[in-house]
Design a protein around this motif. Structure first.
Motif, short mmCIF file in Angstrom:
data_model
loop_
_atom_site.label_atom_id
_atom_site.label_comp_id
_atom_site.label_asym_id
_atom_site.label_seq_id
_atom_site.Cartn_x
_atom_site.Cartn_y
_atom_site.Cartn_z
N GLY A 1 0.80 -1.22 0.00
CA GLY A 1 0.00 0.00 0.00
C GLY A 1 0.83 1.25 0.00
N ALA A 2 0.13 2.35 -0.11
CA ALA A 2 0.78 3.65 -0.06
C ALA A 2 1.16 3.95 1.38
N PRO A 3 2.31 4.55 1.60
CA PRO A 3 2.72 4.89 2.96
C PRO A 3 1.80 5.92 3.59
N ALA A 4 1.65 5.82 4.90
CA ALA A 4 0.88 6.82 5.65
C ALA A 4 1.77 8.04 5.84
N GLY A 5 1.17 9.20 5.82
CA GLY A 5 1.94 10.41 6.03
C GLY A 5 2.78 10.75 4.82
N ASN A 6 3.66 11.70 4.99
CA ASN A 6 4.51 12.15 3.90
C ASN A 6 5.86 11.46 4.00
N ALA A 7 6.11 10.54 3.09
CA ALA A 7 7.37 9.81 3.09
C ALA A 7 8.36 10.41 2.10
N SER A 8 7.98 11.47 1.42
CA SER A 8 8.84 12.05 0.37
C SER A 8 10.20 12.50 0.92
N ASP A 9 10.21 13.12 2.11
CA ASP A 9 11.48 13.57 2.69
C ASP A 9 12.38 12.39 3.00
N ALA A 10 11.81 11.32 3.55
CA ALA A 10 12.60 10.12 3.88
C ALA A 10 13.14 9.48 2.61
N VAL A 11 12.33 9.46 1.56
CA VAL A 11 12.77 8.88 0.29
C VAL A 11 13.91 9.72 -0.30
N ALA A 12 13.77 11.04 -0.27
CA ALA A 12 14.82 11.92 -0.78
C ALA A 12 16.12 11.75 0.01
N GLU A 13 16.00 11.66 1.32
CA GLU A 13 17.19 11.47 2.17
C GLU A 13 17.84 10.11 1.87
N TRP A 14 17.00 9.08 1.74
CA TRP A 14 17.51 7.74 1.43
C TRP A 14 18.31 7.78 0.12
N LYS A 15 17.73 8.40 -0.90
CA LYS A 15 18.40 8.48 -2.20
C LYS A 15 19.74 9.21 -2.07
N GLN A 16 19.75 10.30 -1.33
CA GLN A 16 20.96 11.09 -1.18
C GLN A 16 22.06 10.29 -0.48
N VAL A 17 21.70 9.56 0.56
CA VAL A 17 22.69 8.85 1.37
C VAL A 17 23.08 7.51 0.76
N TRP A 18 22.11 6.76 0.24
CA TRP A 18 22.35 5.37 -0.10
C TRP A 18 22.34 5.02 -1.59
N SER A 19 21.95 5.92 -2.48
CA SER A 19 21.77 5.54 -3.88
C SER A 19 23.03 4.98 -4.54
N ASP A 20 24.20 5.44 -4.13
CA ASP A 20 25.44 4.94 -4.74
C ASP A 20 26.00 3.69 -4.07
N SER A 21 25.50 3.36 -2.88
CA SER A 21 26.12 2.26 -2.14
C SER A 21 25.20 1.07 -1.87
N VAL A 22 23.92 1.15 -2.29
CA VAL A 22 22.97 0.07 -2.04
C VAL A 22 22.13 -0.15 -3.29
N ASN A 23 21.91 -1.40 -3.66
CA ASN A 23 20.99 -1.74 -4.74
C ASN A 23 19.61 -1.95 -4.14
N VAL A 24 18.59 -1.27 -4.68
CA VAL A 24 17.24 -1.36 -4.14
C VAL A 24 16.29 -1.93 -5.18
N VAL A 25 15.48 -2.88 -4.73
CA VAL A 25 14.40 -3.45 -5.54
C VAL A 25 13.12 -3.26 -4.74
N ALA A 26 12.14 -2.58 -5.33
CA ALA A 26 10.86 -2.37 -4.65
C ALA A 26 9.83 -3.32 -5.26
N VAL A 27 9.11 -4.00 -4.38
CA VAL A 27 8.08 -4.95 -4.82
C VAL A 27 6.75 -4.51 -4.23
N SER A 28 5.81 -4.26 -5.12
CA SER A 28 4.47 -3.85 -4.72
C SER A 28 3.55 -5.06 -4.84
#
Length: 167
Positions: free
Chosen positions: A112-139
């Protein structure tokens, strides 16, 4: 060692068949990984769950030592708390693993869609981890808005009519 993390949604929308299918799917993945002796010795696995809060259900250990616990259900779908908790676990484990040559892999599984505003957490995650972690999202299912997951990773998959084999 290759570190694999599952960040799993255990919100109330997962009650009943969805949580059973998720547990069966994760158990099947673990069985498959354990069946290959080389993989069982070279892959570490961790399971972090999130609903209104997040917690580590299985700390990072070699796949051969993993036993899937019963997943708890909770209220809310705070992806931001899940990402924060996972960031903490990644930092702790990265510091503990010397000479790690492979990027950890994170599988985010949600229905499901996250409760609340997760955009800031997603942006922070991308900034910190995008170069060092491979992410696969499964809906899971047809309902979720995939746009937020697409901001996390280009590797977004949607499982409809989820079966054990789909995992």
């Amino acid at each position: 060692m290759l570190s694999v993390y599952f960040l799993v949604d255990v919100s109330e929308s997962m009650v009943g068949n969805p949580i059973r299918q998720l547990e069966q799917g994760l158990a099947a993945v673990i069985r498959q990984l354990k069946a290959d002796r080389a993989v069982a010795k070279t892959v570490g696995l961790s399971i972090v769950v999130f609903a209104g809060q997040a917690k580590t259900m299985v700390p990072l250990v070699d796949v051969g030592s993993v036993y899937l616990p019963k997943l708890p259900l909770g209220r809310g779908t705070s992806l931001s708390k899940g990402l924060d908790h996972l960031s903490y676990a990644l930092r702790e484990n990265t510091n503990a693993i010397v000479g790690e040559q492979r990027k950890p892999i994170v599988f985010i599984i949600t229905d499901g869609a996250p409760a609340g505003n997760a955009s800031d957490a997603v942006a922070e995650w991308k900034q910190v981890w995008s170069d060092s972690v491979n992410v696969v999202a499964v809906s899971l299912g047809k309902g979720p808005d995939l746009s937020l997951l697409a901001k996390l990773t280009e590797n977004v998959f949607q499982l409809n009519g989820t079966t054990v084999n789909a995992y």
